[in-house]
Design an enzyme around this catalytic site. Structure first.
Site, PDB file in Angstrom:
ATOM      1  N   HIS A  74      62.491  18.648  28.468  1.00  0.00           N
ATOM      2  CA  HIS A  74      61.432  18.266  29.158  1.00  0.00           C
ATOM      3  C   HIS A  74      59.998  18.616  28.360  1.00  0.00           C
ATOM      4  O   HIS A  74      59.722  19.787  28.730  1.00  0.00           O
ATOM      5  CB  HIS A  74      61.282  18.296  30.640  1.00  0.00           C
ATOM      6  CG  HIS A  74      62.545  17.766  31.093  1.00  0.00           C
ATOM      7  ND1 HIS A  74      62.640  16.688  31.697  1.00  0.00           N
ATOM      8  CD2 HIS A  74      64.145  18.302  31.328  1.00  0.00           C
ATOM      9  CE1 HIS A  74      63.918  16.487  32.346  1.00  0.00           C
ATOM     10  NE2 HIS A  74      64.638  17.517  31.914  1.00  0.00           N
ATOM     11  N   ASN A 107      61.252  11.394  32.232  1.00  0.00           N
ATOM     12  CA  ASN A 107      60.899  11.713  33.814  1.00  0.00           C
ATOM     13  C   ASN A 107      59.434  12.158  33.768  1.00  0.00           C
ATOM     14  O   ASN A 107      59.156  13.050  34.254  1.00  0.00           O
ATOM     15  CB  ASN A 107      61.706  12.428  34.486  1.00  0.00           C
ATOM     16  CG  ASN A 107      61.795  14.059  33.921  1.00  0.00           C
ATOM     17  OD1 ASN A 107      61.789  14.170  32.915  1.00  0.00           O
ATOM     18  ND2 ASN A 107      62.249  14.796  35.069  1.00  0.00           N
ATOM     19  N   LYS A 150      68.566   6.896  30.040  1.00  0.00           N
ATOM     20  CA  LYS A 150      68.806   8.000  30.872  1.00  0.00           C
ATOM     21  C   LYS A 150      68.961   7.449  32.331  1.00  0.00           C
ATOM     22  O   LYS A 150      68.209   6.787  32.893  1.00  0.00           O
ATOM     23  CB  LYS A 150      67.676   8.895  30.827  1.00  0.00           C
ATOM     24  CG  LYS A 150      68.020  10.039  31.972  1.00  0.00           C
ATOM     25  CD  LYS A 150      68.681  11.275  31.318  1.00  0.00           C
ATOM     26  CE  LYS A 150      69.105  12.389  32.524  1.00  0.00           C
ATOM     27  NZ  LYS A 150      68.017  13.282  32.479  1.00  0.00           N
ATOM     28  N   HIS A 191      73.785  18.271  31.068  1.00  0.00           N
ATOM     29  CA  HIS A 191      73.707  19.756  32.083  1.00  0.00           C
ATOM     30  C   HIS A 191      75.051  19.692  33.111  1.00  0.00           C
ATOM     31  O   HIS A 191      74.756  19.915  34.201  1.00  0.00           O
ATOM     32  CB  HIS A 191      72.553  19.697  32.429  1.00  0.00           C
ATOM     33  CG  HIS A 191      71.893  18.672  33.393  1.00  0.00           C
ATOM     34  ND1 HIS A 191      72.790  17.876  34.257  1.00  0.00           N
ATOM     35  CD2 HIS A 191      70.651  17.963  33.400  1.00  0.00           C
ATOM     36  CE1 HIS A 191      71.689  16.919  34.635  1.00  0.00           C
ATOM     37  NE2 HIS A 191      70.599  17.101  34.164  1.00  0.00           N
ATOM     38  N   ASP A 200      67.916  21.541  28.867  1.00  0.00           N
ATOM     39  CA  ASP A 200      67.319  21.183  29.917  1.00  0.00           C
ATOM     40  C   ASP A 200      66.078  21.875  30.399  1.00  0.00           C
ATOM     41  O   ASP A 200      65.642  22.379  31.513  1.00  0.00           O
ATOM     42  CB  ASP A 200      68.228  21.091  31.223  1.00  0.00           C
ATOM     43  CG  ASP A 200      67.582  20.264  32.434  1.00  0.00           C
ATOM     44  OD1 ASP A 200      66.744  19.217  32.181  1.00  0.00           O
ATOM     45  OD2 ASP A 200      68.105  20.281  33.699  1.00  0.00           O
ATOM     46  N   HIS A 230      57.454  24.282  34.529  1.00  0.00           N
ATOM     47  CA  HIS A 230      56.686  24.033  35.716  1.00  0.00           C
ATOM     48  C   HIS A 230      55.820  25.083  35.841  1.00  0.00           C
ATOM     49  O   HIS A 230      56.122  26.495  35.554  1.00  0.00           O
ATOM     50  CB  HIS A 230      57.803  24.213  36.925  1.00  0.00           C
ATOM     51  CG  HIS A 230      58.612  23.055  37.294  1.00  0.00           C
ATOM     52  ND1 HIS A 230      58.359  21.997  37.741  1.00  0.00           N
ATOM     53  CD2 HIS A 230      59.877  22.882  36.588  1.00  0.00           C
ATOM     54  CE1 HIS A 230      59.208  20.851  37.641  1.00  0.00           C
ATOM     55  NE2 HIS A 230      60.259  21.547  36.988  1.00  0.00           N
TER      56      HIS A 230
HETATM   57  O1  DOR Z   1      66.138  21.092  37.101  1.00  0.00           O
HETATM   58  C1  DOR Z   1      65.784  20.083  36.724  1.00  0.00           C
HETATM   59  N1  DOR Z   1      64.531  19.850  36.255  1.00  0.00           N
HETATM   60  N2  DOR Z   1      66.684  19.160  36.654  1.00  0.00           N
HETATM   61  C2  DOR Z   1      66.343  17.726  36.179  1.00  0.00           C
HETATM   62  O2  DOR Z   1      66.901  17.082  36.196  1.00  0.00           O
HETATM   63  C3  DOR Z   1      64.903  17.658  35.925  1.00  0.00           C
HETATM   64  C4  DOR Z   1      64.157  18.856  35.340  1.00  0.00           C
HETATM   65  C5  DOR Z   1      62.772  18.831  35.517  1.00  0.00           C
HETATM   66  O3  DOR Z   1      62.384  17.439  35.002  1.00  0.00           O
HETATM   67  O4  DOR Z   1      61.930  19.537  35.780  1.00  0.00           O
HETATM   68 ZN    ZN Z   2      66.503  17.488  32.335  1.00  0.00          ZN
END
Ligand code: DOR
Ligand code: ZN
Length: 359
Positions: free
Chosen positions: A14, A41, A106, A187, A260, A264
């Site tokens: 991401h 996403n 996806k 994952h 993955d 954050h």
């Molecule tokens: O833990 C996750 N974080 N799983 C996901 O599917 C998305 C990802 C995110 O975008 O932070």
């Molecule tokens: Zn992911």
């Protein structure tokens, strides 16, 4: 011990949107990545192919442009899947594939994880021509394999969970209905999913993250280590062992690296926790730790990290190399213009890794 390997592709990452994209891409380049599959996403989601198409969402064209300008042009390959939503239709798939902008798409379980609010039930895509068009046009399906809308014991119970249910029902039907569709089970976290993949043909592969190879739900709960909170959740020891033996198997061609890695800047919130582990800068070192990398499993490690994913996506194996050395290295937070991101190890209280990477 010192192992020099071809640079690798992170086939599930991401990179988000906005100012910090460049920092996240840099962290990937600095851990020997020659390419990445950047998940859609984002806010807004990457849910159309061409910039000129209808819809307020971002397009693959537009998102690729942003990523390239932020440093992804240093990668040999950048894969950018389409986010499958209620507005996706068969003609979008066909025209995107024809113009070679659409290589993969996806599936997110509706509301099932971070920014999955635009997800649409899997069953719908089996019936509305989208999966058929993907199969016909050679577009790869990236699946977040969890049953949506479950709670309590059904979501995460002693004998079953949302991933077990998804793999023993929908995935069996999907494989039967679309036998030639190329699918990456993203994952995976359970023995059920690992067994499903191993019993499927070469058109079905799976990514496995470092955290799901290393940890179980006990590691998350003891001390409430919320930096290990990601979705799908880490599971039990039987599951972890099954993932590890799939990755370590000499005959493994279907299981490959996809971190993955999900940055954050705010993990814990007032009433919960954002899902996602950040493993930029540290993923090969963590995979090496999970494998207990040594001379006898080096070939399996190389297949998992460098070869299987490239083969699945038809990418060249890079000529450039990077080196992993069995020597302690420090982990530090990633400082970006939008805030500090804590790498998984640091979030678990470990500021030293067993392995050092040289790129
Ligand atoms: O833990 C996750 N974080 N799983 C996901 O599917 C998305 C990802 C995110 O975008 O932070
Ligand atoms: Zn992911």
């Amino acid at each position: 011990m010192n192992y020099t390997l071809p640079k690798w592709y992170d086939l599930h990452v991401h990179f988000r949107q906005g100012e910090a994209i460049g920092d996240y891409i840099r962290a990937h380049l600095d851990m020997g990545c020659a390419g990445a599959l950047a998940m859609p996403n984002t806010k807004p989601p990457v849910a159309k192919v061409f910039e000129a198409d209808d819809g307020d969402c971002w397009s693959i064209e537009g998102y690729r442009d942003q990523l390239m300008k932020a440093g992804a042009n240093a990668f040999e390959h950048l894969l950018t899947p389409l986010y499958l939503t209620k507005d996706t239709d068969a003609s979008m798939i066909a025209s995107g594939a024809e113009k070679r902008l659409l290589q993969c798409a996806k599936y997110y379980p509706p509301h099932g994880t971070t920014n999955a609010d635009h997800g649409y039930p899997l069953q719908k895509f089996m019936e509305n021509g989208v999966f058929e068009a993907m199969q016909d046009n050679g577009v790869i399906l990236n699946i977040h394999g969890e049953e949506h809308g479950l709670s309590g014991e059904q979501y995460f119970g002693q004998n079953s969970n949302a991933e077990d249910t998804f793999y023993s029902t929908h995935m069996v039907e999907l494989r039967e209905k679309f036998p030639k569709l190329k699918i990456v089970c993203e994952h995976i976290t359970t023995k059920t999913a690992a067994d499903f993949v191993a019993r499927s043909g070469d058109n079905i592969g799976a990514t496995i993250t470092p955290q799901h190879l290393l940890y179980t739900v006990a590691d998350l709960l003891q001390g409430l280590k919320y930096h290990l909170y990601c979705l799908p959740l880490v599971k039990f020891e039987e599951d972890r062992k099954s993932l590890l033996s799939s990755a370590l198997s000499e005959n493994n061609t279907q299981f490959f690296a996809g971190t993955d890695s999900a940055p954050h800047t705010e993990k814990a919130t007032e009433c919960g926790c954002a899902a996602g582990c950040f493993t930029g800068l540290i993923a090969p070192q963590l995979y090496a730790q999970a494998f207990d990398l040594n001379d006898s499993n080096l070939n399996a490690f190389k297949s998992f990290l460098c070869l299987n994913g490239a083969n699945f996506y038809d990418l060249n194996v890079p000529k450039e190399t990077f080196t992993l050395e069995k020597k302690p290295s420090q982990v530090t937070a990633l400082e970006t213009s939008v805030g500090s991101v804590t790498p998984l190890s640091l979030g678990l209280g470990q500021d030293t890794l067993d392995w050092t990477i040289k790129v």
